[in-house]
Design a protein around this motif. Sequence first.
Motif, short mmCIF file in Angstrom:
data_model
loop_
_atom_site.label_atom_id
_atom_site.label_comp_id
_atom_site.label_asym_id
_atom_site.label_seq_id
_atom_site.Cartn_x
_atom_site.Cartn_y
_atom_site.Cartn_z
N SER A 30 20.69 41.46 45.84
CA SER A 30 20.30 41.38 47.26
C SER A 30 21.15 42.36 48.04
O SER A 30 22.21 42.81 47.59
CB SER A 30 20.50 39.97 47.81
N CYS A 31 20.66 42.68 49.25
CA CYS A 31 21.40 43.65 50.07
C CYS A 31 22.79 43.10 50.42
O CYS A 31 23.78 43.84 50.36
CB CYS A 31 20.60 44.00 51.31
N CYS A 62 15.14 39.43 54.38
CA CYS A 62 14.70 40.34 53.30
C CYS A 62 13.59 41.27 53.76
O CYS A 62 12.52 40.82 54.17
CB CYS A 62 14.22 39.53 52.11
N CYS A 66 13.93 45.60 47.98
CA CYS A 66 15.19 45.24 47.33
C CYS A 66 15.66 46.30 46.33
O CYS A 66 16.86 46.52 46.17
CB CYS A 66 15.05 43.89 46.64
N GLY A 69 18.02 48.63 47.91
CA GLY A 69 19.04 48.06 48.76
C GLY A 69 20.44 48.53 48.46
O GLY A 69 20.72 48.94 47.33
#
Lengths: 115, 115
Positions: A30-31, A62, A66, A69
Amino acid sequence: MSLPPDPPLHFRLHVFICTNRRPDDNPRGSCAGRGSEALREHLKDAQKRLGLKDVRINSAGCLDRCGHGPVLVIYPEGVWYSFATTADLDEILDAHLVKGGRVPRLMVDDPAKPQ
Amino acid sequence: MSLPPDPPLHFRLHVFICTNRRPDDNPRGSCAGRGSEALREHLKDAQKRLGLKDVRINSAGCLDRCGHGPVLVIYPEGVWYSFATTADLDEILDAHLVKGGRVPRLMVDDPAKPQ
């Protein structure tokens, strides 16, 4: 249907930085798991130092990109950047947010190859 | 400086709904304190039922228009709406997100009175 003109933009530029966080064992990552929260703080601090008041920098959930990211998107132009370091954000701040240019090396979508 | 054209928009329309939450005793209130999280879920569910795949609906941090909250903004046009009920969101979904029109009665900024 023809529309009356929309009101003027409330912010000259509106930046949304993905700060979505997935569990550490999620294979998508995830970021936030890649540091986007601290990087966002850096960008906001740098903006404040410059006194750049017509730009708004927001966190967002989100953004569904992704694989690139951490990502951010700048509207109204809808330009997406993938960034990894404070130096990347400093470059986006100076070139795009202040000077109205682009940082092609960090852009997610290649202008030369429309999707 | 003239720029090369930007890449095509990744999402036809990108909606950001403020889900910022302040403590209950904060006199400014907040969009989440006025129900924006559940309202956002309603809008996402309605979008899914319609199969509207070229629109992205995101949560966002404080959009700095708290006096009008709950608020959302739709890009690339940068049109802001203030909403209170699921019926308000259904109207924005149908008129703006599906049909490309506007819902003047819910717009934060009056097109007839540029700021």
